[in-house]
Motif scaffolding. Structure first.
Motif, PDB file in Angstrom:
ATOM      1  N   VAL A   1      42.431  49.022  32.695  1.00  0.00           N
ATOM      2  CA  VAL A   1      42.359  48.060  33.799  1.00  0.00           C
ATOM      3  C   VAL A   1      43.607  47.193  33.800  1.00  0.00           C
ATOM      4  CG1 VAL A   1      41.037  46.163  34.810  1.00  0.00           C
ATOM      5  CG2 VAL A   1      39.847  48.082  33.729  1.00  0.00           C
ATOM      6  N   ARG A   2      44.157  46.990  34.989  1.00  0.00           N
ATOM      7  CA  ARG A   2      45.364  46.185  35.151  1.00  0.00           C
ATOM      8  C   ARG A   2      45.051  44.752  35.576  1.00  0.00           C
ATOM      9  NH1 ARG A   2      50.036  49.581  36.553  1.00  0.00           N
ATOM     10  NH2 ARG A   2      50.715  48.028  38.077  1.00  0.00           N
ATOM     11  N   ALA A   3      44.081  44.574  36.491  1.00  0.00           N
ATOM     12  CA  ALA A   3      43.774  43.243  36.994  1.00  0.00           C
ATOM     13  C   ALA A   3      42.504  43.280  37.827  1.00  0.00           C
ATOM     14  CB  ALA A   3      44.927  42.710  37.851  1.00  0.00           C
ATOM     15  N   VAL A   4      41.950  42.099  38.035  1.00  0.00           N
ATOM     16  CA  VAL A   4      40.787  41.892  38.903  1.00  0.00           C
ATOM     17  C   VAL A   4      41.171  40.854  39.937  1.00  0.00           C
ATOM     18  CG1 VAL A   4      38.396  41.037  38.989  1.00  0.00           C
ATOM     19  CG2 VAL A   4      39.144  42.479  37.069  1.00  0.00           C
ATOM     20  N   LEU A   5      40.686  41.026  41.159  1.00  0.00           N
ATOM     21  CA  LEU A   5      40.914  40.059  42.227  1.00  0.00           C
ATOM     22  C   LEU A   5      39.616  39.850  42.976  1.00  0.00           C
ATOM     23  CD1 LEU A   5      42.766  38.365  44.182  1.00  0.00           C
ATOM     24  CD2 LEU A   5      43.070  40.501  45.485  1.00  0.00           C
ATOM     25  N   GLY A   6      39.223  38.583  43.147  1.00  0.00           N
ATOM     26  CA  GLY A   6      37.992  38.341  43.889  1.00  0.00           C
ATOM     27  C   GLY A   6      37.792  36.884  44.232  1.00  0.00           C
ATOM     28  N   VAL A   7      36.755  36.653  45.031  1.00  0.00           N
ATOM     29  CA  VAL A   7      36.373  35.264  45.312  1.00  0.00           C
ATOM     30  C   VAL A   7      35.722  34.718  44.045  1.00  0.00           C
ATOM     31  CG1 VAL A   7      36.108  35.705  47.779  1.00  0.00           C
ATOM     32  CG2 VAL A   7      34.129  35.966  46.262  1.00  0.00           C
ATOM     33  N   PRO A   8      35.787  33.410  43.835  1.00  0.00           N
ATOM     34  CA  PRO A   8      35.316  32.848  42.559  1.00  0.00           C
ATOM     35  C   PRO A   8      33.892  33.246  42.188  1.00  0.00           C
ATOM     36  CG  PRO A   8      36.567  31.208  43.769  1.00  0.00           C
ATOM     37  CD  PRO A   8      36.429  32.382  44.686  1.00  0.00           C
ATOM     38  N   ARG A   9      32.991  33.289  43.157  1.00  0.00           N
ATOM     39  CA  ARG A   9      31.594  33.604  42.832  1.00  0.00           C
ATOM     40  C   ARG A   9      31.457  35.003  42.252  1.00  0.00           C
ATOM     41  NH1 ARG A   9      26.990  35.540  45.836  1.00  0.00           N
ATOM     42  NH2 ARG A   9      28.272  35.805  47.703  1.00  0.00           N
ATOM     43  N   ARG A  10      32.158  35.960  42.819  1.00  0.00           N
ATOM     44  CA  ARG A  10      32.053  37.335  42.327  1.00  0.00           C
ATOM     45  C   ARG A  10      32.721  37.500  40.965  1.00  0.00           C
ATOM     46  NH1 ARG A  10      27.748  38.789  44.888  1.00  0.00           N
ATOM     47  NH2 ARG A  10      28.004  39.107  47.143  1.00  0.00           N
ATOM     48  N   VAL A  11      33.842  36.851  40.766  1.00  0.00           N
ATOM     49  CA  VAL A  11      34.508  36.932  39.462  1.00  0.00           C
ATOM     50  C   VAL A  11      33.629  36.292  38.390  1.00  0.00           C
ATOM     51  CG1 VAL A  11      36.527  36.207  38.126  1.00  0.00           C
ATOM     52  CG2 VAL A  11      36.810  37.042  40.475  1.00  0.00           C
ATOM     53  N   GLU A  12      32.953  35.204  38.745  1.00  0.00           N
ATOM     54  CA  GLU A  12      32.063  34.550  37.797  1.00  0.00           C
ATOM     55  C   GLU A  12      30.907  35.470  37.400  1.00  0.00           C
ATOM     56  OE1 GLU A  12      30.686  32.037  35.094  1.00  0.00           O
ATOM     57  OE2 GLU A  12      32.576  31.796  36.185  1.00  0.00           O
ATOM     58  N   GLU A  13      30.401  36.263  38.349  1.00  0.00           N
ATOM     59  CA  GLU A  13      29.335  37.211  38.033  1.00  0.00           C
ATOM     60  C   GLU A  13      29.772  38.229  36.987  1.00  0.00           C
ATOM     61  OE1 GLU A  13      28.261  38.982  41.728  1.00  0.00           O
ATOM     62  OE2 GLU A  13      27.235  37.204  42.493  1.00  0.00           O
ATOM     63  N   LEU A  14      31.065  38.477  36.921  1.00  0.00           N
ATOM     64  CA  LEU A  14      31.597  39.459  35.983  1.00  0.00           C
ATOM     65  C   LEU A  14      32.033  38.845  34.654  1.00  0.00           C
ATOM     66  CD1 LEU A  14      33.735  41.449  38.557  1.00  0.00           C
ATOM     67  CD2 LEU A  14      31.785  42.376  37.286  1.00  0.00           C
ATOM     68  N   ALA A  15      31.786  37.564  34.475  1.00  0.00           N
ATOM     69  CA  ALA A  15      32.270  36.872  33.274  1.00  0.00           C
ATOM     70  C   ALA A  15      31.884  37.576  31.969  1.00  0.00           C
ATOM     71  CB  ALA A  15      31.776  35.424  33.273  1.00  0.00           C
ATOM     72  N   PRO A  16      30.629  38.025  31.793  1.00  0.00           N
ATOM     73  CA  PRO A  16      30.302  38.709  30.528  1.00  0.00           C
ATOM     74  C   PRO A  16      31.107  39.999  30.327  1.00  0.00           C
ATOM     75  CG  PRO A  16      28.308  38.048  31.692  1.00  0.00           C
ATOM     76  CD  PRO A  16      29.438  37.862  32.654  1.00  0.00           C
ATOM     77  N   ASP A  17      31.387  40.697  31.413  1.00  0.00           N
ATOM     78  CA  ASP A  17      32.131  41.946  31.317  1.00  0.00           C
ATOM     79  C   ASP A  17      33.611  41.705  31.074  1.00  0.00           C
ATOM     80  OD1 ASP A  17      29.859  43.822  32.404  1.00  0.00           O
ATOM     81  OD2 ASP A  17      29.983  42.129  33.783  1.00  0.00           O
ATOM     82  N   LEU A  18      34.122  40.592  31.579  1.00  0.00           N
ATOM     83  CA  LEU A  18      35.535  40.255  31.414  1.00  0.00           C
ATOM     84  C   LEU A  18      35.832  39.612  30.069  1.00  0.00           C
ATOM     85  CD1 LEU A  18      36.164  38.822  34.994  1.00  0.00           C
ATOM     86  CD2 LEU A  18      37.240  40.869  34.038  1.00  0.00           C
TER      87      LEU A  18
END
Length: 267
Positions: free
Chosen positions: A55-72
């Motif tokens: 993986v190179r990077a993630v881009l998203g609105v804050p709510r969606r990125v926050e949902e991925l916090a455990p995975d990130l």
């Protein structure tokens, strides 16, 4: 741990991997381009983060990125956050799912690796529609097919639309080219597989009848329009069909594959 970085300018070069995804000649996931793997939505991004693709990077609105916090948490990549409006301008369209990730391609297995661990494999000829291909991979994952082998004329399973429609299962189901064609079907037979060509021909045995025989099966599926070529049909051991109501002679290739996968692998 992923580093959260706020982006407020459309022309920020740090998000160039995500730029102009709707412009055909600039698509980063096109064959001949940068060859990036692009995941859309939290479910598919999560599967990309858990895969072998770098993986190179993630881009998203804050709510969606926050949902991925455990995975990130265990991934050392930048996670860019921005507004839906800025993201739409970067990507080239409004993304309802609110988050994307990009990755480099990983080394693909060889056909030998795919068949070595499979009892049922799907073999595709001329499946060029990205959505059908993605749906087929999703069905393969759900119904226990060991892998997918790609003959001539198939589209790229890692194209963005295929990844999206598969719900990320193209990242999980192993696939490889089967070459040469159709001689590769003889190679499958030599490796213990019964090559079964799915066709609407009325004189074919049913998939359920084939499923009653023990052993390994390579299910041969053809293109959305003309189906399998005469060469592929001739190279198969047996022709099989899905019984249908009178007046209906065929199914969408991904739908037909799901029925056959259930009979051969899922039961």
């Amino acid at each position: 741990m992923a580093q959260r970085i706020s982006i407020d300018k459309v022309n920020d070069p740090r998000v160039d991997d995500f730029r102009d995804l709707s412009t055909a000649d600039r698509r980063p996931d096109r064959p001949g381009g940068r060859g990036l793997v692009i995941a859309e939505g939290t479910v598919v991004v999560r599967r990309l983060l858990a895969s072998d693709y770098p993986v190179r990077a993630v881009l998203g609105v804050p709510r969606r990125v926050e949902e991925l916090a455990p995975d990130l948490a265990g991934v050392d990549v930048p996670a860019y956050t921005t507004s839906a409006e800025v993201m739409a301008e970067i990507v080239g369209f409004h993304l309802n799912r609110g988050v994307l990730a990009v990755a480099d391609r990983a080394p693909q297995p060889r056909a030998e690796d795919v068949v070595a661990r499979s009892r049922v494999v799907a073999v595709l000829e001329g499946v060029g529609d990205h959505e059908n291909l993605g749906a087929l991979f999703r069905n393969a994952a759900a119904l226990g097919v060991g892998g997918v082998l790609l003959g001539p004329g198939c589209s790229d399973p890692l194209y963005r639309r295929s990844v999206r429609v598969s719900m990320g299962n193209v990242l999980r189901v192993p696939f490889a080219p089967l070459e040469p064609w159709p001689a590769g079907l003889t190679w499958l037979r030599e490796n213990g597989f019964r090559v079964a060509a799915l066709t609407p021909r009325a004189d074919s045995m049913t998939v359920r009848e084939l499923a009653g025989d023990a052993g390994k099966v390579a299910l041969l599926l053809g293109s959305e329009g003309p189906g399998l070529t005469a060469e592929a049909l001739a190279a198969a051991d047996v022709a099989v069909r899905i019984p249908m109501a009178e007046g209906v002679d065929s199914l969408n290739v991904a739908t037909a594959a799901a029925v056959a996968f259930y009979e051969l692998a899922g039961r």
